[in-house]
Structure formats: structure tokens, C-alpha cells
Design an enzyme around this catalytic site. Structure first.
Site, PDB file in Angstrom:
ATOM      1  N   ASN A  10       0.812  -1.055   0.015  1.00 32.31           N
ATOM      2  CA  ASN A  10      -0.072  -0.066  -0.161  1.00 32.31           C
ATOM      3  C   ASN A  10       0.801   1.036  -0.093  1.00 32.31           C
ATOM      4  OD1 ASN A  10      -1.349   2.218   1.389  1.00 32.31           O
ATOM      5  ND2 ASN A  10      -3.071   0.776   1.641  1.00 32.31           N
ATOM      6  N   HIS A  15       0.988   6.273   1.753  1.00 37.15           N
ATOM      7  CA  HIS A  15       1.555   7.461   2.505  1.00 37.15           C
ATOM      8  C   HIS A  15       2.721   7.880   1.892  1.00 37.15           C
ATOM      9  CE1 HIS A  15      -1.302   6.937   5.613  1.00 37.15           C
ATOM     10  NE2 HIS A  15      -0.973   5.597   5.793  1.00 37.15           N
ATOM     11  N   HIS A  72      -5.796   3.461  -1.319  1.00 34.11           N
ATOM     12  CA  HIS A  72      -7.014   3.934  -1.175  1.00 34.11           C
ATOM     13  C   HIS A  72      -7.453   5.339  -1.346  1.00 34.11           C
ATOM     14  CE1 HIS A  72      -9.857   3.918   2.942  1.00 34.11           C
ATOM     15  NE2 HIS A  72     -10.456   4.207   1.812  1.00 34.11           N
ATOM     16  N   ARG A  92      -9.604   8.027  -1.050  1.00 35.05           N
ATOM     17  CA  ARG A  92     -10.490   8.417   0.140  1.00 35.05           C
ATOM     18  C   ARG A  92     -11.471   9.540  -0.253  1.00 35.05           C
ATOM     19  NH1 ARG A  92     -10.715   7.459   5.407  1.00 35.05           N
ATOM     20  NH2 ARG A  92      -9.241   5.661   6.145  1.00 35.05           N
ATOM     21  N   ARG A 133      -7.335  12.640   0.905  1.00 31.62           N
ATOM     22  CA  ARG A 133      -6.301  13.093   1.677  1.00 31.62           C
ATOM     23  C   ARG A 133      -4.903  12.304   1.412  1.00 31.62           C
ATOM     24  NH1 ARG A 133      -7.515   9.734   7.227  1.00 31.62           N
ATOM     25  NH2 ARG A 133      -9.432  10.597   7.079  1.00 31.62           N
ATOM     26  N   GLU A 171      -8.635   0.202  -2.626  1.00 34.51           N
ATOM     27  CA  GLU A 171      -9.534   0.429  -1.499  1.00 34.51           C
ATOM     28  C   GLU A 171     -10.295   1.277  -1.848  1.00 34.51           C
ATOM     29  OE1 GLU A 171      -7.252   0.526   2.026  1.00 34.51           O
ATOM     30  OE2 GLU A 171      -5.845  -0.989   1.580  1.00 34.51           O
ATOM     31  N   THR A 205      -8.546   3.089   8.314  1.00 36.46           N
ATOM     32  CA  THR A 205      -9.736   2.349   8.489  1.00 36.46           C
ATOM     33  C   THR A 205      -9.881   1.569   9.581  1.00 36.46           C
ATOM     34  OG1 THR A 205      -9.250   1.766   5.901  1.00 36.46           O
ATOM     35  CG2 THR A 205     -10.895   0.696   6.968  1.00 36.46           C
ATOM     36  N   GLU A 262     -10.765  -9.797   2.540  1.00 32.69           N
ATOM     37  CA  GLU A 262      -9.469  -9.602   3.070  1.00 32.69           C
ATOM     38  C   GLU A 262      -9.909  -9.279   4.848  1.00 32.69           C
ATOM     39  OE1 GLU A 262      -7.300  -6.132   1.867  1.00 32.69           O
ATOM     40  OE2 GLU A 262      -6.181  -5.949   3.786  1.00 32.69           O
TER      41      GLU A 262
HETATM   42  N1  PXP Z   1      -5.822  -3.321   3.968  1.00 31.55           N
HETATM   43  C1  PXP Z   1      -6.978  -2.361   4.032  1.00 31.55           C
HETATM   44  C2  PXP Z   1      -7.900  -2.791   3.522  1.00 31.55           C
HETATM   45  C3  PXP Z   1      -6.259  -1.291   4.673  1.00 31.55           C
HETATM   46  O1  PXP Z   1      -7.698  -0.301   4.493  1.00 31.55           O
HETATM   47  C4  PXP Z   1      -5.194  -0.828   4.866  1.00 31.55           C
HETATM   48  C5  PXP Z   1      -4.951   0.479   5.219  1.00 31.55           C
HETATM   49  O2  PXP Z   1      -5.027   1.535   4.248  1.00 31.55           O
HETATM   50  C6  PXP Z   1      -4.175  -1.869   4.659  1.00 31.55           C
HETATM   51  C7  PXP Z   1      -4.622  -2.962   4.415  1.00 31.55           C
HETATM   52  C8  PXP Z   1      -2.840  -1.564   4.972  1.00 31.55           C
HETATM   53  O3  PXP Z   1      -2.722  -1.193   6.337  1.00 31.55           O
HETATM   54  P1  PXP Z   1      -1.127  -0.663   6.908  1.00 31.55           P
HETATM   55  O4  PXP Z   1      -0.897   0.706   6.259  1.00 31.55           O
HETATM   56  O5  PXP Z   1      -1.633  -0.447   8.606  1.00 31.55           O
HETATM   57  O6  PXP Z   1      -0.203  -1.714   6.703  1.00 31.55           O
END
Ligand code: PXP
Length: 237
Positions: free
Chosen positions: A6, A9, A42, A44, A48, A69, A100, A150
Site C-alpha cells: 500500500n 503514505h 485507497h 478516500r 487526503r 481500496e 480504516t 480480506e
Molecule cells: N488493508 C486494508 C483494507 C486497509 O484499509 C489498509 C490501510 O489502508 C491496509 C490493508 C494496510 O494497512 P497498513 O497501512 O496498516 O499496513
């Protein structure tokens, strides 16, 4: 075990200055070159981090699967149908949350989820549902005709004691076994890091882990020393 990375960030950092760097597409290509099996973002409702434009650029640039996502809001479903990621993961979304917070309440939002799934699937997008490791939710997902789930690992990841963590771990393992036996492809994620991932990675029924925050944090310290040395060199003595 597959790894979905992911990169939200990376975009969070870009949005801190509303500028053009760091570029999420470049991050995605580095992740792929390092062995990521899919790229997760994601979009959003408050934008953001990832924005629409990122989706379209990522879809063109990456060679692995783009896993989007998203909430089930009409607007976001419309954008997803246009961008056509390889996969959509439906998640609950609250404006005030930092990330989330829980899984989808499939039973409580059956019709809304069903409508979103229908639109996405009509556009060739495979749909996964992000749920808590709870048999009731798995049964409801089956009733909806979902094929992928998931499991939310957040509570396991945030547990303050080993005893609590053991309990959450057992819930995830049982849910993964149950979901697999019911014919689902099973994924997991949220809050996984370099200290806690091994136990979850040991659950045979889980095919893919989606991890973001801890990888981006690790990347910062893996690269900060080099970044300072390069600047030092440019500045001279
Ligand atoms: N899976 C889902 C469905 C999520 O919403 C997120 C956070 O965006 C993640 C995985 C990844 O989580 P993390 O950033 O805490 O590793």
C-alpha cells in the site's frame, strides 16, 4: 504468500506540500521491482492522499495488479468503474478516522454493498470485502456472492499483551480456515509490521498480505542516511 504494498503514505507526503513529489507511480515501480505482487491504494472521499489522477496513472504504469481500496459511495464507485483497477477492496470509511478502523458490516449494509459490487463487476473489476475475522460477516459475504475477502488484522496488530494477541490471532486463523473452506480467496492486512507479520504469514489459508504503513516507515530509515550524505556532497565542505 503474496505481498500487496500500500503506497498511500507516499501520497500523504506529497500532499503535505501539495506538490509533485514524492511521485506514487515511481514508488509503485520500485515496489514492483522489489517483488511486490500488487499495488494497493485507497482513494478516500476526502482525497487526503491518493487522488483520481494517481489511479489512472498507476493503472497505466504498473505491470502487477492495482488493488483499489474504496468505500461504497456512489461517487467513488463511479470513479472506480472508469479507472478499472484489477481489483477493488470495499472498506468502511469515516471522515474523522486516521485509518480504516474496522471491517465492513456486511449484514448491516447488504444492499449498498450489493449495488457497489454489481457496478464494479459489470466493469470487469474483481471485488474483495474487507471484514473483521467473524463467521457472521463471512456468511453474509457468501450470500452476496463475493469471491474474495480480506481479514482485518488491526486488532491483532494493536493488542497490548501477548494473551490478547494470541486470542486475536486464533480468531484470524479460524476465520481464514472457515472462509477458505467456503470457497473464498482469503487475504489479510492492516497494522502488520516487521515484528508481527510472521505469525499471520504462517496461516496457510491466507494468499496475500496487504501492508503499507510499516513498509513506508522502514523505507524512510533505510534511505535517510544516504539522502543526507548526498545533500552533504552537493553542499561541499
Ligand atoms: N488493508 C486494508 C483494507 C486497509 O484499509 C489498509 C490501510 O489502508 C491496509 C490493508 C494496510 O494497512 P497498513 O497501512 O496498516 O499496513
Amino acid at each position: 504468500m503474496k505481498l500487496g504494498v500500500n503506497i498511500d503514505h507516499v501520497a500523504t507526503l506529497r500532499q503535505a506540500r501539495r506538490g509533485v513529489e514524492p511521485e506514487p507511480v515511481l514508488a509503485a515501480l520500485v515496489c514492483e521491482a522489489a517483488g511486490a505482487d500488487s499495488i494497493v491504494v485507497h482513494l478516500r472521499e476526502d482525497r487526503r492522499h491518493i487522488r483520481e489522477q494517481d489511479l489512472f496513472l498507476l493503472k497505466k504504469a504498473i505491470r502487477t495488479r492495482l488493488n483499489l481500496e474504496m468505500s461504497v459511495s456512489k461517487e467513488i464507485v463511479g470513479i472506480a468503474c472508469e479507472a478499472r483497477p484489477g481489483q477493488a477492496t470495499l472498506v468502511p470509511e469515516k471522515r474523522q478516522e486516521l485509518t480504516t478502523e474496522g471491517g465492513l458490516d456486511v449484514t448491516g449494509n447488504f444492499k449498498r454493498i450489493q449495488r457497489a459490487m454489481e457496478s464494479l463487476e459489470k466493469n470487469g473489476i474483481g471485488v474483495s470485502l474487507f471484514i473483521d475475522p467473524d463467521k457472521r460477516q463471512i456468511r453474509a459475504a457468501k450470500e452476496l456472492g463475493a469471491k474474495m475477502l480480506e481479514l482485518h488484522t488491526g486488532r491483532f496488530a494493536e493488542a497490548k499483551t501477548m494473551k490478547l494477541q494470541d486470542g486475536f490471532f486464533r480468531q484470524i486463523r479460524e476465520a481464514a480456515r472457515f472462509a477458505k473452506a467456503e470457497g473464498f480467496k482469503v487475504f489479510a492486512g492492516h497494522g502488520l509490521n516487521y515484528d508481527n507479520v510472521a505469525r499471520i504469514a504462517g496461516i496457510r489459508e491466507i494468499e496475500e498480505l496487504n501492508i503499507g504503513y510499516s513498509i513506508i516507515c522502514r523505507a524512510l530509515f533505510a534511505g535517510l542516511g544516504r539522502a543526507v550524505r548526498e545533500m552533504r556532497e552537493l553542499i561541499g565542505d
